[in-house]
Write an enzyme that holds these catalytic residues in place. Sequence first.
Site, PDB file in Angstrom:
ATOM      1  N   TYR A 108       0.865  -1.160  -0.153  1.00 25.02           N
ATOM      2  CA  TYR A 108      -0.046   0.104   0.013  1.00 25.02           C
ATOM      3  C   TYR A 108       0.828   1.284   0.160  1.00 25.02           C
ATOM      4  O   TYR A 108       0.504   2.305   0.497  1.00 25.02           O
ATOM      5  CB  TYR A 108      -0.895  -0.033   1.277  1.00 25.02           C
ATOM      6  CG  TYR A 108      -2.151  -0.993   0.830  1.00 25.02           C
ATOM      7  CD1 TYR A 108      -2.997  -0.843  -0.022  1.00 25.02           C
ATOM      8  CD2 TYR A 108      -2.579  -1.892   2.047  1.00 25.02           C
ATOM      9  CE1 TYR A 108      -4.331  -1.435  -0.197  1.00 25.02           C
ATOM     10  CE2 TYR A 108      -3.636  -2.467   1.945  1.00 25.02           C
ATOM     11  CZ  TYR A 108      -4.427  -2.438   0.780  1.00 25.02           C
ATOM     12  OH  TYR A 108      -5.698  -3.125   0.468  1.00 25.02           O
TER      13      TYR A 108
ATOM     14  N   ASN B  88     -13.417  -3.975   4.274  1.00 31.59           N
ATOM     15  CA  ASN B  88     -14.168  -4.395   2.903  1.00 31.59           C
ATOM     16  C   ASN B  88     -13.997  -5.695   2.160  1.00 31.59           C
ATOM     17  O   ASN B  88     -13.962  -5.967   0.944  1.00 31.59           O
ATOM     18  CB  ASN B  88     -14.162  -3.025   2.061  1.00 31.59           C
ATOM     19  CG  ASN B  88     -12.559  -2.792   1.551  1.00 31.59           C
ATOM     20  OD1 ASN B  88     -11.658  -3.558   1.835  1.00 31.59           O
ATOM     21  ND2 ASN B  88     -12.347  -1.774   0.878  1.00 31.59           N
TER      22      ASN B  88
END
Length: 151
Positions: free
Chosen positions: A51, A114
């Site tokens: 990330y 998510n």
Amino acid sequence: MSSEQTFIAIKPDGVQRGLIGPIISRFENRGFKLVAIKLMTASKEHLENHYSDLSEKPFFKGLVAYMGSGPICAMVWEGRDAVKTGRAILGATNPLASAPGTIRGDYAIDVGRNVCHGSDAVDSAKKEIALWFKPEELNSWKSAQFDWIYE
Ligand code: DAT
Ligand code: MG
């Protein structure tokens, strides 16, 4: 619209919630081909690398902690337009904005939980696949269904 590979990962919440099977089924049922899969608990360094484009975001630290909180089911899926279509199968980043019928739209509520990751472009897919898998972990095979899926 060429054949592509995309990196799809079931996040720790998806693994804990027993969603490996349902998520794999969506990619299999659509006609994509699984070329690599493993369960892996990723280190902080590995996740910060994965990330890295989000390192300045206020949620970065929490994101890395959540992603490292348990095993991730890391996969590579292959097929025509697999990157863009994989994102469509996942739904929007914020599950509340995801249409029903998408993974996030069917299984998630909070953006920070998510359940699934998918590469956002062909270039990032290549980088992510190289980060998560060794070349010898990628299987090159012709699915027996190929000629029934592609014209
Ligand atoms: P995506 O996972 O849809 O590619 P992204 O790359 O922008 O989305 O962000 C990576 C993950 O970071 C995302 O799946 C969930 C988390 N995230 C994104 N935006 C967030 C926010 N505003 N608050 C908390 N977590 C966020
Ligand atoms: Mg992303």
